[in-house]
Design an enzyme around this catalytic site. Structure first.
Site, short mmCIF file in Angstrom:
data_model
loop_
_atom_site.label_atom_id
_atom_site.label_comp_id
_atom_site.label_asym_id
_atom_site.label_seq_id
_atom_site.Cartn_x
_atom_site.Cartn_y
_atom_site.Cartn_z
N LYS A 9 0.84 -1.20 0.00
CA LYS A 9 0.00 0.00 0.00
C LYS A 9 0.87 1.25 0.00
O LYS A 9 0.69 2.15 -0.84
CB LYS A 9 -0.92 0.01 1.22
N ASP A 46 -6.09 0.53 0.61
CA ASP A 46 -6.20 0.80 2.05
C ASP A 46 -7.55 0.26 2.52
O ASP A 46 -8.23 -0.47 1.80
CB ASP A 46 -6.05 2.30 2.33
#
Length: 263
Positions: free
Chosen positions: A146, A164
């Protein structure tokens, strides 16, 4: 107070019909691309909400953003960036001073460790510069896929799907995936969209998740994406009630898109 128009009553009723979950890869691709287009209407400009000027600043800000808000990080980073200008400065940081500067972001001891180790790793392995490839980025302290995709997309202009909590939640609500593992979600979304759309789609989904499709109580009845959403009805479907849940600087624009306006 929010009001709607009589002309939009039929559209509101139509949005009450729950969309079906896409049953085939082709249907998921079509759904994803329609969603991407509607998200672009909602958020034509959806920049990274972390303030930064260099790849290193973004890397540090992203590490600090774990389990806190971008707004909170942006309050901290001006003083932090003024104090530490490069990887060497972070590597040599006085721990107590660094911890005090980032204390309000939460988990400051762990984050200080990650930031100091990040500076050291950049010095030891990358001549003090943030690398620009995914395989290199994920080797850095405090980095996962991420974080790496945030850096790639915003500091280097390289496409990446940032998964996320918002993107993962919305992808499942939209029926684009059933996966819980962020790596699997990243791969599945990446397969549905052109690479050029990966970063803007991720950003816009994050914006939508923060402003409209909240985790506990999404604003279903005031959502532009409702006709495409198999999860319509998870939150209030009444437009007036739902409109109260829409937040952010774009609130007026988001309500106008569904035929409502602040009064």
């Amino acid at each position: 107070m929010v009001k709607g128009t009589a002309a939009d009553a039929a559209g509101t009723a139509k949005r009450r019909a729950r969309a079906s979950v896409p049953a085939t890869p082709l249907a998921r691709t079509r759904r994803a691309r329609k969603l991407s287009g509607e998200l672009a209407r909602e958020f034509p400009e959806a920049p990274c909400e972390l303030d930064f000027r260099t790849p290193l600043q973004l890397a540090v800000a992203t590490v600090l953003s774990a389990q806190t808000t971008d707004v909170r990080v942006n309050l901290v980073t001006p003083a932090l960036f003024a104090r530490y200008s490069d990887a060497a400065a972070y590597a040599a940081a006085d721990r107590a001073e660094l911890e005090e500067l980032i204390r309000s972001t939460g988990f400051y001891r762990n984050k200080a460790t990650s930031v100091i180790n990040l500076g050291a790793a950049l010095l030891e392995r990358f001549d003090g510069e943030v690398p620009g490839t995914l395989p290199e980025l994920v080797t850095l302290p405090g980095f996962g896929r991420k974080t790496a995709n945030v850096i790639l997309g915003h500091a280097f202009g390289k496409p990446g799907v940032t998964v996320d909590t918002h993107v993962g939640r919305l992808a499942r609500r939209w029926g684009l995936t059933t996966a819980e593992d962020p790596v699997k979600v990243e791969a599945e979304i990446g397969a549905l969209l052109p690479a050029a759309d990966w970063t803007p789609f991720s950003n816009r989904a994050i914006y939508h998740g923060r402003r409209v499709c909240h985790a506990k109580k999404p604003a279903c009845g005031a959502c532009l994406l409702a006709p495409l959403c198999p999860s319509f009805g998870t939150g209030p479907t009444d437009p007036q009630l739902a409109s109260e849940l829409v937040t952010g600087a774009e609130r007026g624009h988001l309500l106008q898109l569904v035929g409502m306006q602040d009064a």
